[in-house]
Design an enzyme around this catalytic site. Structure first.
Site, PDB file in Angstrom:
ATOM      1  N   GLU A 180       0.831  -1.212   0.000  1.00 37.80           N
ATOM      2  CA  GLU A 180       0.000   0.000   0.000  1.00 37.80           C
ATOM      3  C   GLU A 180       0.866   1.263   0.000  1.00 37.80           C
ATOM      4  O   GLU A 180       0.665   2.171   0.799  1.00 37.80           O
ATOM      5  CB  GLU A 180      -0.959  -0.010   1.194  1.00 37.80           C
ATOM      6  CG  GLU A 180      -1.910  -1.195   1.167  1.00 37.80           C
ATOM      7  CD  GLU A 180      -3.108  -1.056   2.100  1.00 37.80           C
ATOM      8  OE1 GLU A 180      -2.999  -0.325   3.102  1.00 37.80           O
ATOM      9  OE2 GLU A 180      -4.145  -1.679   1.819  1.00 37.80           O
ATOM     10  N   GLU A 249      -6.818  -7.484  -1.657  1.00 39.34           N
ATOM     11  CA  GLU A 249      -7.512  -7.495  -0.370  1.00 39.34           C
ATOM     12  C   GLU A 249      -8.989  -7.197  -0.568  1.00 39.34           C
ATOM     13  O   GLU A 249      -9.377  -6.036  -0.726  1.00 39.34           O
ATOM     14  CB  GLU A 249      -6.903  -6.466   0.605  1.00 39.34           C
ATOM     15  CG  GLU A 249      -5.497  -6.811   1.056  1.00 39.34           C
ATOM     16  CD  GLU A 249      -4.978  -5.867   2.147  1.00 39.34           C
ATOM     17  OE1 GLU A 249      -5.774  -5.103   2.732  1.00 39.34           O
ATOM     18  OE2 GLU A 249      -3.757  -5.898   2.408  1.00 39.34           O
TER      19      GLU A 249
END
Ligand SMILES: *[C@@H]1O[C@H](CO)[C@@H](O)[C@H](O)[C@H]1NC(C)=O
Ligand SMILES: *[C@@H]1O[C@H](CO)[C@@H](O)[C@H](O)[C@H]1NC(C)=O
Ligand SMILES: CC(=O)N[C@H]1CO[C@H](CO)[C@@H](O)[C@@H]1O
Length: 608
Positions: A180, A249
């Site tokens: 991320e 995710e």
């Protein structure tokens, strides 16, 4: 050697050779394993969030639930508690975990990071990393890059030596570097871009033979595949047309914070989001989490991440099936696999037969056909006509027709059996112990004396959540308040997360920070006597931060100012005087804490 035996040997050799030559690649449609495009269904199970005894059962339940891949982060601070001292034992036996997945016939997505966020203490970084001279985390910083590369190489070499990458016959078909990073790069600009480019190049240079991913980072440099994380990802497009559309995710729920609600995501909505992703060209999706598990010991991140990491995942914290979620997703996976041939060999043709209706048809040259019928209305059912047949669709749902005729699955229609977990109190067998401890004071022998207030983690090096700040206040016998009885006001400012105050051994008060506001202030009129008064402050941190730009600069503990107001000289500043420090060993429990923490007793007990 009989002919049959000879045949067996030849076949075995052929298998061995083909597994050695196995390749993993990708195109815009999907991952390609040994020449075959695949729809890959994946689920996160973090090995240190369960016990090795649980692993075979969790992995089997993942397999039975229709998963192809187990995804896990690699937890640096678990593996290298002090520089150069590695730990791959017990819950941190990464090789064993991967081999168990392999034995069950599953692939592995290894997210090496080594930054992992993950609601894990310090985002997975060892605390000693913060004290490497000149270090700055996750940017173009030499000391950081050196340490990061050393650890990533350590893991990759371990995987290679155990033949765990797919080209050597192992289950790992993809890896991940960083995690991320998009939002951080966006915020810090040029040094972030340089670091990103370096990380990608370093990873590719390790020659694992399997593709690398950088999640939630649109700017991921080639050949890194950028991927999506979120509750919904159907609108995501990778940054190059030759990369497959991947969802690293798919959030099955959310993590729990102390004092916060227990998050819940309905199985119907999760299934809907996955079907919608697949009908829009998605070919890899991963449930985060498939089994969330437990933040054992002091593994939970600050601030205020709870001990349970259940995540409302399809397998619950205890390893039991979370029904009907697990079963509803298993049925979804079956329908997707029945459609796989069409999904991997064609792009969908999209039509809109009616209001809030959408039809995706995958039709391959070889004749395979699969259709997804959607109703995007959140309130009303609809009747949708497709190829002269009528289909009933509940609100906010997608039906899957693996042969373009039969609706074998609808995301809002649960056919799997639900089961409520029943909580039963345990009447015996639990062994509780309690400890009593004296409140320490500045003149105890085993303290550390320093001028002024020191940052908490600087002193504890995270060996404990508890640090005593101890000092004396000398009150002259001519102090006015001794006569008037107007006690002076003691004010203590702390950077977080909780503070217990004792004056002359007597408990005087507790102040809590919160997730939104970790900083706290204790302010109270205190009963002081002539002569020496003992001030004992017990500062409690609830884990190190795991996210944010330069989170290594985060401070915890009593940083002041500390003042005493209403004495003869007006206000006395205690900030810069001599303070004594005592790290509370993790086994030492403090009997009054359990009483004081009427609210969050469990959390104090569990983090100790
Ligand atoms: C699927 O991918 C193709 C090729 O990139 C693209 O033209 C098409 O618009 C995509 N369809 C959907 C529904 O995303
Ligand atoms: C941290 O500790 C070092 C000595 O180890 C000290 O010089 C420094 O001032 C401390 N920093 C803070 C913020 O407490
Ligand atoms: C006052 C307060 O925040 N108390 C919380 C402590 O934790 C429990 C359990 O999570 C919550 O229900 C309380 O609201």
């Amino acid at each position: 050697m009989s002919k049959i035996k000879f045949l067996v040997v030849t076949v075995l050799l052929a298998i061995a050779c083909s597994s050695v030559r196995a390749t993993v690649s990708y195109d815009d449609k999907a991952f390609i394993i040994n020449g075959q495009r695949k729809i890959l269904i994946s689920g996160s199970i973090h090995y240190p969030r369960s016990t090795p005894e649980m692993w075979p059962d969790l992995i089997q339940k993942a397999k039975d639930g229709g998963l192809d891949v187990i995804q896990t982060y690699v937890f640096w601070n678990g593996h290298e508690p002090s520089p150069g001292n590695y730990n791959f034992e017990g819950r941190f036996d990464l090789v064993k975990f991967i081999k168990l997945a392999h034995q069950a016939g599953l692939y592995v997505h290894l997210r090496i990071g080594p930054y992992v966020c993950g609601e894990w203490n310090f985002g997975g970084f060892p605390v000693w990393l913060k004290y490497v001279p000149g270090i700055e985390f996750r940017t173009d910083n030499q000391p950081f890059k050196v340490a990061m590369q050393r650890f990533v190489e350590k893991i990759v070499n371990l995987m290679k030596s155990e033949n765990l990458f797919e080209p050597r016959g192992g289950p790992i078909i993809m890896s991940q570097i960083e995690n991320e990073y998009g939002p951080i790069e966006w915020e810090i600009g040029a040094p972030g871009k340089a670091y990103s480019a370096w990380a990608a190049k370093m990873a590719v240079g390790l020659d694992t033979g399997v593709p690398w991913i950088m999640c939630k980072q649109e700017t991921a440099p080639d050949p890194m595949i950028d991927t999506c994380n979120g509750f919904y990802c159907e609108g995501f497009t990778p940054n190059r047309p030759n990369k497959p559309k991947m969802w690293t995710e798919a959030w099955t729920g959310w993590y729990t914070q102390f004092g916060g609600p227990v998050p819940y995501r309905p199985a119907e909505d999760l299934a809907f989001s996955v079907a919608r992703f697949v009908q829009n060209n998605g070919s890899f999706f991963n449930y985060y989490m498939y089994h969330g598990g437990t933040n054992f010991g002091r593994n939970a991140a600050g601030l205020f991440v709870a001990t349970s990491y259940d995540y409302d995942a399809p397998i619950d914290e205890y390893g039991l099936l979370n029904e009907p979620k697990w079963g509803h997703l298993r049925d979804l996976h079956k329908a997707i696999k029945q459609s796989e041939a069409a999904l991997v060999s064609s792009y969908p043709t999209v039509t809109w037969p009616g209001k809030n209706q959408e039809v995706h048809v995958f039709q391959s040259k070889s004749g395979a056909c699969a259709a997804f019928l959607s109703n995007f209305d959140t309130t009303y059912s609809t009747k949708l006509t497709f190829r002269n047949m009528q289909y009933d669709l509940p609100p906010w749902s997608i039906s899957i027709l693996p042969d373009c005729k039969t609706a074998v699955y609808n995301t809002a229609t649960i056919n799997s059996k639900g089961s409520e977990a029943k909580m039963v109190p345990i009447s015996s067998g639990l062994n509780w112990e309690s400890y009593n401890e004296q409140t320490p004071s500045a003149d105890d022998g085993d303290t550390l004396a320093m001028q002024g207030l020191w940052e908490q983690v600087n002193v504890t090096r995270d060996s404990s959540d508890y640090l005593w700040y101890l000092t004396d206040i000398n009150i002259a016998s001519n102090e006015g308040f001794l006569k008037s009885g107007q006690w002076p006001l003691l004010t203590v400012m702390s950077a977080g997360d909780t503070l217990h105050v004792f004056i002359n051994g007597q408990f005087s008060g507790t102040v809590y920070g919160s997730l939104d506001k970790p900083k706290l202030t204790y302010s109270k009129y205190v009963n002081l006597r002539a002569g020496i008064n003992k001030v004992s402050l017990l500062s409690v941190s609830v884990g190190l931060p795991n996210v944010g730009v330069h989170y290594e600069r985060w401070n915890t503990g009593v940083l002041g100012p500390i003042t005493l107001k209403g004495v003869n000289e007006g206000t006395r500043d205690l900030t810069k005087q001599r303070w004594f420090y005592k790290v509370c060993a993790t086994k030492q429990l403090f009997s009054s804490i359990t009483k004081i923490h009427k609210r969050n007793t469990t959390f104090v007990l569990l983090r100790v």
